[in-house]
Design a protein around this motif. Structure first.
Motif, mmCIF file in Angstrom:
data_model
loop_
_atom_site.group_PDB
_atom_site.id
_atom_site.type_symbol
_atom_site.label_atom_id
_atom_site.label_comp_id
_atom_site.label_asym_id
_atom_site.label_seq_id
_atom_site.Cartn_x
_atom_site.Cartn_y
_atom_site.Cartn_z
ATOM 1 N N TRP A 116 9.529 12.214 -1.398
ATOM 2 C CA TRP A 116 8.847 10.927 -1.359
ATOM 3 C C TRP A 116 9.147 10.146 -0.087
ATOM 4 O O TRP A 116 8.710 9.017 0.058
ATOM 5 C CB TRP A 116 9.248 10.113 -2.590
ATOM 6 C CG TRP A 116 8.750 10.726 -3.844
ATOM 7 C CD1 TRP A 116 9.352 11.685 -4.591
ATOM 8 C CD2 TRP A 116 7.493 10.473 -4.488
ATOM 9 N NE1 TRP A 116 8.565 12.031 -5.669
ATOM 10 C CE2 TRP A 116 7.418 11.297 -5.613
ATOM 11 C CE3 TRP A 116 6.425 9.622 -4.213
ATOM 12 C CZ2 TRP A 116 6.324 11.301 -6.467
ATOM 13 C CZ3 TRP A 116 5.342 9.617 -5.077
ATOM 14 C CH2 TRP A 116 5.298 10.444 -6.177
ATOM 15 N N THR A 169 0.848 -1.193 0.000
ATOM 16 C CA THR A 169 0.000 0.000 0.000
ATOM 17 C C THR A 169 0.880 1.238 0.000
ATOM 18 O O THR A 169 2.030 1.208 0.431
ATOM 19 C CB THR A 169 -0.918 0.022 1.239
ATOM 20 O OG1 THR A 169 -0.089 0.010 2.407
ATOM 21 C CG2 THR A 169 -1.845 -1.177 1.241
ATOM 22 N N LEU A 170 0.318 2.301 -0.494
ATOM 23 C CA LEU A 170 1.051 3.572 -0.548
ATOM 24 C C LEU A 170 0.933 4.304 0.778
ATOM 25 O O LEU A 170 -0.108 4.272 1.438
ATOM 26 C CB LEU A 170 0.484 4.449 -1.659
ATOM 27 C CG LEU A 170 0.591 3.917 -3.081
ATOM 28 C CD1 LEU A 170 -0.114 4.851 -4.044
ATOM 29 C CD2 LEU A 170 2.049 3.751 -3.475
ATOM 30 N N TRP A 179 1.193 11.611 -5.552
ATOM 31 C CA TRP A 179 0.578 11.172 -6.806
ATOM 32 C C TRP A 179 -0.635 12.032 -7.151
ATOM 33 O O TRP A 179 -0.858 12.377 -8.320
ATOM 34 C CB TRP A 179 0.187 9.697 -6.734
ATOM 35 C CG TRP A 179 1.356 8.795 -6.972
ATOM 36 C CD1 TRP A 179 1.964 7.973 -6.071
ATOM 37 C CD2 TRP A 179 2.076 8.645 -8.196
ATOM 38 N NE1 TRP A 179 3.019 7.321 -6.656
ATOM 39 C CE2 TRP A 179 3.114 7.713 -7.970
ATOM 40 C CE3 TRP A 179 1.959 9.203 -9.466
ATOM 41 C CZ2 TRP A 179 4.016 7.324 -8.949
ATOM 42 C CZ3 TRP A 179 2.861 8.812 -10.451
ATOM 43 C CH2 TRP A 179 3.866 7.889 -10.191
ATOM 44 N N GLU A 234 3.013 9.381 -0.264
ATOM 45 C CA GLU A 234 3.003 8.942 -1.662
ATOM 46 C C GLU A 234 1.658 9.212 -2.326
ATOM 47 O O GLU A 234 1.606 9.647 -3.481
ATOM 48 C CB GLU A 234 3.349 7.455 -1.750
ATOM 49 C CG GLU A 234 4.787 7.146 -1.370
ATOM 50 C CD GLU A 234 5.044 5.657 -1.257
ATOM 51 O OE1 GLU A 234 6.195 5.267 -1.510
ATOM 52 O OE2 GLU A 234 4.114 4.894 -0.912
#
Length: 89
Positions: A88, A3-4, A12, A8
């Protein structure tokens, strides 16, 4: 599947928003340029039949597409530069 992280996900989303904004600007500018070219050339003056109008529409669409697609390298450069500035970690 991993999972992000929240960072992140927000990065995105920011990249997609920047891409959408650049594409929206490109659409507006390409429409303005295409309409200006059509106006300067008085492209509609030679339309005397239904066949002329039918042939005029794809030519106008292609004119707009060429203007819009010319913005692709600029959009990629702007969004890529923006993405490179995001943290990030």
């Amino acid at each position: 599947m991993a999972t992000l992280s929240p960072i992140e996900v927000s990065n995105w989303l920011a990249i997609y928003a920047a891409t959408g904004l650049c594409c929206g600007i490109a659409v507006i500018v390409s429409v303005i340029i295409s309409v200006t070219e059509l106006y300067r050339e008085r492209a509609w003056a030679g339309l005397s039949s239904a066949g002329d109008v039918v042939r005029f529409m794809p030519k106008t669409w292609w004119r707009w597409q060429k203007r819009y697609l010319l913005s692709t390298p600029v959009t990629l450069m702007i969004v890529g530069s923006f993405a490179a500035t995001l943290s990030w970690a």
